[in-house]
Structures are given as C-alpha cells and as structure tokens.
Scaffold this motif. Structure first.
Motif, short mmCIF file in Angstrom:
data_model
loop_
_atom_site.label_atom_id
_atom_site.label_comp_id
_atom_site.label_asym_id
_atom_site.label_seq_id
_atom_site.Cartn_x
_atom_site.Cartn_y
_atom_site.Cartn_z
N ALA A 171 0.83 -1.18 0.00
CA ALA A 171 -0.04 0.01 0.17
C ALA A 171 0.73 1.14 -0.01
N GLN A 172 1.90 1.29 0.78
CA GLN A 172 3.00 2.29 0.73
C GLN A 172 3.55 2.67 -0.67
N PHE A 173 3.76 1.31 -1.05
CA PHE A 173 4.56 1.49 -2.37
C PHE A 173 3.63 2.08 -3.45
N ASP A 174 2.36 1.79 -3.39
CA ASP A 174 1.26 2.39 -4.25
C ASP A 174 1.32 3.95 -4.19
N GLU A 175 1.36 4.56 -2.79
CA GLU A 175 1.50 5.92 -2.81
C GLU A 175 2.82 6.41 -3.54
N GLU A 187 2.17 6.75 -7.01
CA GLU A 187 1.10 7.96 -7.42
C GLU A 187 1.78 9.30 -7.67
N HIS A 188 3.02 9.46 -6.66
CA HIS A 188 3.99 10.45 -6.83
C HIS A 188 5.04 10.47 -7.88
N LEU A 189 5.07 9.24 -8.45
CA LEU A 189 6.02 9.15 -9.67
C LEU A 189 5.41 9.49 -10.78
#
Length: 526
Positions: free
Chosen positions: A324-328, A331-333
């Motif tokens: 879940a943290q990697f999904d965030e 999103e910023h990439l």
C-alpha cells in the motif's frame, strides 16, 4: 592349419583409402594364400587409433585371453589400422607376441622374420612412429584450419539458437539469422540487463518459444559471444587467445554482451517467485540483505504474507502494508500533463541539438576507436614477442576490448537512424501519467523489471520508509514530496550506485530512459 584373427578399423575422419570392406577383403585374401583359418574378425567403425579404448578391440582382447592357445596370428591391413600411438602400440605388441605368442602380420608391411629379433622390433617401431607422425600432422593441420577460420571471424560449429547453418558463395560454413528465434535471444539479454533473475528470464523465454530446458541454458546463451557478433579464438602456438569480429550478423550490441559478463560475475542469490510478494529478493533490509517472505494463518483461517530478514529475525513487515505504501510512492512518480508536455518539448530540443553535433561526435569517436585498436595491436605484439606476462596481457586486453566495444556501440547509435527510439518516447510518454495503473497492469516479471529499472541501484526499507540512491530521471520530479510524506528517501549514492547510474556516455533524455519505455510499451493495459 594355423589359425588367425583379423582386425579392421576406420575413423570418422579417416583420410586413408582403406574402406572396411576393402580391409576385410585384403585380410581374407592373405589368410587364404597363407593357408590360415580366419577364426574371427573384429571391426571398429568410426574409432580413432590414438589409443586402444575401442569397443571391438576390447572384444578382440577378451577373445585372445580365452583362445590364445589356438590363435597364431593377428592380421591387420597396415600398422596404422592397429595403432597411431607408437608407445601404446609397442606395449600391445609386447603383450600379444611375448605373453600370448601371437604374431602380428600387416598385409602391406609383411616381415616374416623372428619377432624376437631386434631388427624386426626397430622396423615395426619405425612404422608405428610414422603412423603416429601422420596422425599428428593431420591433427596439426586440422587445428591450424580451425584457428584460421576462427581468427578470421568464421563460426564453424552447429549454429546456436537464433542462427542457422549455411554456406557462403565459396561454399564455406557461415551462420545466418533465424528471424523467428533471434527475438528470443534479444529478450533474454534485455531482461537480464534489466535485472531479472535467470529463472525469470528462462520462464519468459520459454513462453516466447525457447525449446531448451537445461538448468544452465540461459547462462550458456548469455555467455555466448557469438550473439554480439564476436568469435572467440583460443590461444594457438604463440598467438594469444582473443575475441575477433565475426563475419556473421550480431543479434545484440557488443557493449551489452560485455555488461552481461560483468553482471554474471556478481549476481549470486536465487529467488522463488510469487505473485503475492513481488518484492522478495529485490527489496533490501537496512543491513543490505535481501528480504525474503513467508505467510502465516490467522484465526479467521486466512493467510497473510510478510517480508522478513534472515539476519534480523524481529523484522516482520506485513506485505499488505508495504504494498500500500509503494502504491503511494507510484502515485507521486506519475507525471502531470504539464510535465509530460515539458518533457516532450525538451526531447524535441535535444533531438535538434543531437543532429547538429552528430557529425562532430562521429568524427571524434572514430579517432578514439582507431587509437584503441592500435593499442590492442601493440599489446598483442608485445605478448607474442614475450615482452608481456599473460596476466598483464589479459588485464589490459579486457580494458581495451571493453572500451572498443563501448565506442563501437556509440558509433552504431550515432550512425543509425534514431527514429524508432524517438517514436517510442513520444508514444509512451503520455502513459507515464498513471504509473500506479501501469505497475498494476504488469505481470510479475514485468513488475520486477520495473523495480530494477526505476530504482536501478536498489531499493531498501528501513524504519517504515523506502530508501534508494537512484530514481529513473524521468520519474524523479517529486523526491522532496516523497521525503516529506515519509514514503521514500533519495539517499546519497555509494560509489557502486554511482557507477550503476551511468546508462550511456551522453545524458540523453531518450537514451537514459529508453529501456524503461520499452518495458512500458510491453505492458498491456487491462
């Protein structure tokens, strides 16, 4: 009536005029005219006389051990049918004639004298030495022919996957591209350079049509310099071993092959792939060891996956949390429309400047390449004359060869129409507006390639935060925001990480991101 046994032999590369049928006829004629009964005939078809490890010769010796009391002669057509190894041949003669009292007779080298006579011994020793000499001449001629072929860049064996055997206009062996299989080889090298494991590469290659299933199949392909248009010529007499340009068409860039060799010497760990834990074997602990993974069953009966460190046993991170943290982070990439338009304009300016500098760069590279080739020639000359030790030669040859291949790669890039790369850049750039969706649509192998290309120097997880010394330039616009939100920290790179960051000699926005954009093009939107 005296009894005899006969022995006939022909090798697969025999250059004599004696066929098996011809040898048998000569032996039977000699036995008949000498009033001998031919009790048995032993035949070794396709066997060399360099030693006595031949199937029918073993049968002949077994026959002699059992029947030597009734056998008087062993008939061969010539002594070179018996042996082309003088030392072993004389030992066998000693065994047959002195232990078993069986005289060896040659149809074309008849000497019916006392086999205890020293003169008889010398004559036959001379004939066996002559037979061995002839064999050595044939071997030397063959080795020289093979060396000459290799040194001139000709591949002479069975064609590897991606090529087929053919003949040129002079009827000499060559290999030509097998278009259906060449793409598989390109995929294998591309995936491995992207950071995929051997197992991942093999799985994808088999899906693409690779039929080979051996455990070392991919390693053998990656080690084969033929795919880079090179031929390895082993050392021959005073000439050192070296790589030469092949006359066949390469499937991959030479520079990429050298990069693969470097990576194969450093990659050691093996990973069991699983869709539930795509980071296993890629994500590192703060101690720099790769995280492994496992699952446990909750009271509800459901299984939950965790990432673990084999060194720090207390580290047990829920996969759901870390994903879940990697999904965030993803999103910023992602790029905004404004950023995508800006990069498009920047690329257009870059392309214009590249065209202006192209001829100047080509001229400079050609001069540098000529100087490197001269250095290699001087190095080989010093090695041949004995002025350089083998270790020194290997060290400097490797350096020069790597530099040469890098320059040839750059020349090829400059001299080749870059339209395909620019087209790929403009087509795939808009898809970078949704990096999270792109990653979600990727299969497991593509996800792992994605991670290795975006975070080329590695990705670690410590104290609840992702850390990396490198983010792909195309996606590195929000590093400060990622740090402020406690999602990912861009750390000061180590020397090794700095070396890994160098993708091309130029800082080209297209070149630096080309491999990643190729991956993007391969990911199918769900």
């Amino acid at each position: 009536m005296k009894k005899a046994i006969g022995y006939i032999r022909i090798s697969m590369k025999d250059q004599s005029n004696f066929s098996l049928a011809g040898q048998e006829r000569y032996i039977r004629e000699l036995a008949a005219e000498s009033d001998m009964e031919l009790a048995a005939l032993f035949t070794d078809d396709g066997k060399s006389a360099k030693n006595f490890d031949r199937p029918d010769w073993h049968k002949l010796e077994a026959f002699i051990k059992e029947h030597h009391k009734i056998v008087d002669y062993l008939i061969v057509v010539k002594y070179d049918r018996f042996s082309r190894n003088a030392a072993q041949g004389l030992q066998k003669i000693e065994l047959l004639e002195h232990k078993y009292r069986i005289m060896i007779i040659s149809v074309f080298e008849r000497m019916f004298i006392d086999f205890d006579s020293p003169f008889y011994f010398k004559q036959r020793a001379d004939m066996l030495v002559a037979a061995e000499f002839e064999l050595r001449v044939i071997r030397d001629r063959t080795k020289f022919g093979i060396h000459q072929a290799l040194a001139t860049g000709r591949f002479i064996n069975h064609a590897p996957v991606g090529y087929i055997n053919a003949r040129d206009e002079k009827n000499k062996p060559v290999i030509i591209l097998n278009e259906n299989k060449a793409d598989i080889i390109k995929t294998i090298f591309s995936m491995y350079l992207s950071g995929c494991s051997i197992r991942e590469v093999h799985t994808t290659a088999k899906r693409s049509g690779l039929k080979m299933n051996g455990h070392s199949t991919i390693q053998r392909i990656l080690n084969n310099c033929v795919y880079a248009g090179l031929i390895y010529a082993p050392a021959y007499r005073k000439e050192p071993a070296k790589y030469v340009k092949g006359i066949h068409e390469p499937i991959i860039e030479e520079r990429d092959w050298w990069k693969v060799q470097q990576r194969m010497g450093t990659v050691k760990h093996k990973v069991v792939l699983n869709e539930e834990v795509p980071f296993r074997g890629l994500l590192r602990c703060h101690c720099d060891k790769y995280l492994t993974a496992g699952n446990s069953r909750s009271k509800s009966g459901r299984y939950h996956w965790y990432y673990k460190c084999n060194v720090h046993k207390k580290i047990n991170i829920p996969a759901k949390k870390i994903h879940a943290q990697f999904d965030e982070v993803l999103e910023h990439l992602s790029l905004s429309d404004l950023h995508i338009n800006y990069l498009g304009e920047l690329a257009t300016e870059e392309m214009t400047l590249q065209l202006q500098d192209r001829e100047k760069n080509i001229s400079w590279l050609k001069r540098e390449l000529a100087g490197t080739i001269k250095n290699i020639d001087r190095l080989e000359e010093k090695f041949i004359t004995g002025d350089l030790l083998p270790e020194t030669y290997k060290k400097w040859f490797s350096k020069y060869a790597t530099a040469e291949s890098a320059m040839r790669y750059q020349l090829a890039e400059l001299e080749t129409n870059a339209e395909v790369k620019w087209k790929l850049f403009y087509e795939q750039l808009p898809r970078l507006g949704n990096i999270k969706g792109l990653y979600s649509d990727a299969d497991l192998s593509q996800k792992r390639i994605f991670l290795r290309q975006v975070f080329k120097s590695g990705l670690s997880y410590a104290e609840g935060i992702y850390r990396t010394p490198y983010i792909l330039p195309l996606l590195s616009h929000n590093t400060l925001i990622l740090k402020e939100k406690g999602l990912l920290i861009l750390e000061q790179p180590t020397q090794l990480a700095k070396e890994n960051m160098i993708s091309t000699p130029t800082g080209s926005i297209v070149e630096l991101n080309f491999s990643f954009l190729q991956l993007v093009a391969e990911i199918k939107t769900a």
